[in-house]
Write a protein that holds these residues in place. Structure first.
Motif, PDB file in Angstrom:
ATOM      1  N   VAL A 151     -34.959 -98.732 -18.120  1.00 21.62           N
ATOM      2  CA  VAL A 151     -35.906 -99.722 -18.639  1.00 21.62           C
ATOM      3  C   VAL A 151     -35.389-101.134 -18.388  1.00 21.62           C
ATOM      4  N   LEU A 152     -34.110-101.351 -18.646  1.00 25.16           N
ATOM      5  CA  LEU A 152     -33.519-102.672 -18.437  1.00 25.16           C
ATOM      6  C   LEU A 152     -33.505-103.042 -16.964  1.00 25.16           C
ATOM      7  N   GLY A 176     -37.817 -94.730 -17.086  1.00 24.31           N
ATOM      8  CA  GLY A 176     -37.019 -94.687 -18.309  1.00 24.31           C
ATOM      9  C   GLY A 176     -37.880 -94.487 -19.539  1.00 24.31           C
ATOM     10  N   LEU A 177     -39.018 -95.184 -19.580  1.00 25.12           N
ATOM     11  CA  LEU A 177     -39.908 -95.060 -20.726  1.00 25.12           C
ATOM     12  C   LEU A 177     -40.539 -93.673 -20.786  1.00 25.12           C
ATOM     13  N   SER A 178     -40.853 -93.086 -19.621  1.00 26.18           N
ATOM     14  CA  SER A 178     -41.418 -91.734 -19.591  1.00 26.18           C
ATOM     15  C   SER A 178     -40.450 -90.722 -20.184  1.00 26.18           C
ATOM     16  N   LEU A 179     -39.169 -90.881 -19.852  1.00 24.68           N
ATOM     17  CA  LEU A 179     -38.161 -89.975 -20.402  1.00 24.68           C
ATOM     18  C   LEU A 179     -38.047 -90.132 -21.916  1.00 24.68           C
ATOM     19  N   THR A 207     -37.419-105.607 -23.238  1.00 31.24           N
ATOM     20  CA  THR A 207     -36.516-104.470 -23.029  1.00 31.24           C
ATOM     21  C   THR A 207     -35.781-104.084 -24.303  1.00 31.24           C
ATOM     22  N   PHE A 208     -35.418-105.069 -25.097  1.00 34.34           N
ATOM     23  CA  PHE A 208     -34.547-104.826 -26.246  1.00 34.34           C
ATOM     24  C   PHE A 208     -35.262-104.122 -27.400  1.00 34.34           C
ATOM     25  N   ILE A 209     -36.576-103.939 -27.282  1.00 36.00           N
ATOM     26  CA  ILE A 209     -37.300-103.174 -28.300  1.00 36.00           C
ATOM     27  C   ILE A 209     -36.870-101.713 -28.271  1.00 36.00           C
ATOM     28  N   VAL A 210     -36.619-101.185 -27.074  1.00 35.78           N
ATOM     29  CA  VAL A 210     -36.294 -99.758 -26.948  1.00 35.78           C
ATOM     30  C   VAL A 210     -34.877 -99.509 -26.440  1.00 35.78           C
TER      31      VAL A 210
END
Length: 381
Positions: free
Chosen positions: A78-79, A119-122, A180-183
């Motif tokens: 994600v980052l 990354g978000l899908s995972l 990005t820092f939300i997740v």
């Protein structure tokens, strides 16, 4: 994390991902809704528009695939993706008027989006275990909800001059990076093992083949939409914004409630999600004015809501290696999109020399027929 619906860690993860989807929906919709229209307004050729209009699938999906075979953890993906996307968006400030660099930067932005979305899908797969369709629908709802205000604002802001988009790109770059820092610190347990570039289609052969065939006929019209908006219907960014607002509003209404239907009627959902796309191309083929286009977007809620959930749910529920399955699906859909988009762009360039811009209506009609035919394949799963 056990994956139970009432697990506190799971609930916190779902809330964080939903918040990220809300913010990401706002930032991406600020520019992605207009990339093809901006390109057509700047004078890009049909085959170049084929690249721009399919970039959100081809470059995004190819980046997802290569991300799937790395050792990078989901949060790091994600980052990394958001940093690449943010850089591409920022550079639009300086190179918006260059056709070649504009096309390259769109590809970079969408590739970055692919890395972050992998990354978000995972993370989404991990936190939706135990109640897949319902939780994924809830997450997608916030993405659609976040899109609404910025689509309106963006369309009104660029109504007098599409070059004002450069400032939207810069603002999106900043918010994308910060979001990005939300997740980024979400707990995530993923087995680490060797990864390879080998595609994995075990047990998914028909599903992948049907989606590949459908993607070619689906994306065929993607470069034709902005060309039709400009040269047939004489639209402005305000009118493009209205189209997107109607589509997104209907998605917000339907998305919240579609999860249960998908869980009970998976095969029918897969068919309806694809078949509904027929009516968008058909509207551009036969509508006498823009109001027919507006009316067709009322069906977008059903199409988008199913597309946001059903195909991903089917994929990860049937696959043993979920990361490999997501990557393989990404390649299949990405390659299909590029083939279809380029075929559409070249077909337009060829027929325009013979019939002028009226060929756009014919091409849209053929696309609608092809979409309906290809959608019926999903009834055979």
């Amino acid at each position: 994390m056990k994956g139970r619906p009432d697990d506190p860690e799971r609930s916190r993860g779902v809330r964080r991902i939903s918040l990220y989807n809300l913010v990401n929906g706002m930032t991406s919709s600020a520019y992605s809704s207009y990339l093809s229209f901006i390109g057509a307004s700047l004078g890009l050729s049909g085959y170049t528009l084929g690249i721009v209009s399919t970039a959100g699938t081809f470059f995004t999906n190819m980046a997802q695939y290569f991300s799937s075979v790395t050792r990078s953890r989901a949060r790091l993906l994600v980052l990394e993706g958001n940093l690449v996307r943010g850089l591409g968006l920022f550079l639009m400030l300086f190179f918006l008027n260059s056709h070649i660099i504009y096309t390259i930067l769109v590809a970079v932005i969408m590739a970055g989006s692919g890395v972050s979305s992998m990354g978000l899908s995972l993370l989404s797969e991990y936190y939706s275990r135990g109640s897949r369709s319902i939780v994924l629908s809830r997450m997608a709802f916030y993405s659609a909800l976040g899109s609404l205000p910025v689509i309106v604002a963006g369309g009104l802001y660029m109504a007098t001059n599409v070059e004002l988009a450069k400032y939207i790109f810069v603002a999106s770059a900043v918010v994308t990076t910060i979001s990005t820092f939300i997740v980024f610190d979400l707990p995530y347990d993923e087995p680490q093992g060797r990864r390879s570039l080998r595609l994995s289609a075990k047990g998914l052969e028909k599903f992948l083949a049907f989606n590949f065939a459908y993607m070619i006929v689906w994306s065929f019209a993607w470069p034709l939409f902005p060309l039709s908006q400009i040269y047939v219907f004489k639209m402005t960014t305000e009118q493009v914004a209205i189209i997107n607002v109607i589509a997104t509003s209907s998605t917000v209404v339907v998305q919240r409630f579609i999860g249960g239907f998908i869980a009970r009627r998976m095969k029918l959902s897969l068919f309806l999600g694809r078949f509904t796309n027929t009516f968008f191309a058909l509207a551009y083929a036969v509508s006498p004015n823009i109001y027919g286009i507006y009316a067709s977007q009322l069906l977008a809620g059903l199409a988008n809501s199913i597309n946001n959930v059903a195909y991903f749910s089917y994929l990860v529920d049937k696959a043993e290696d979920k990361r490999a399955a997501i990557g393989t699906y990404s390649v299949v859909m990405g390659v299909g999109a590029l083939i279809g988009g380029e075929l559409g762009g070249w077909a337009f360039e060829y027929l325009k020399a013979i019939e002028g811009y009226e060929c756009l209506r014919q091409l849209m009609l053929y696309t609608a027929i092809a979409r309906a035919s290809a959608a019926s394949l999903f009834l055979l799963l």
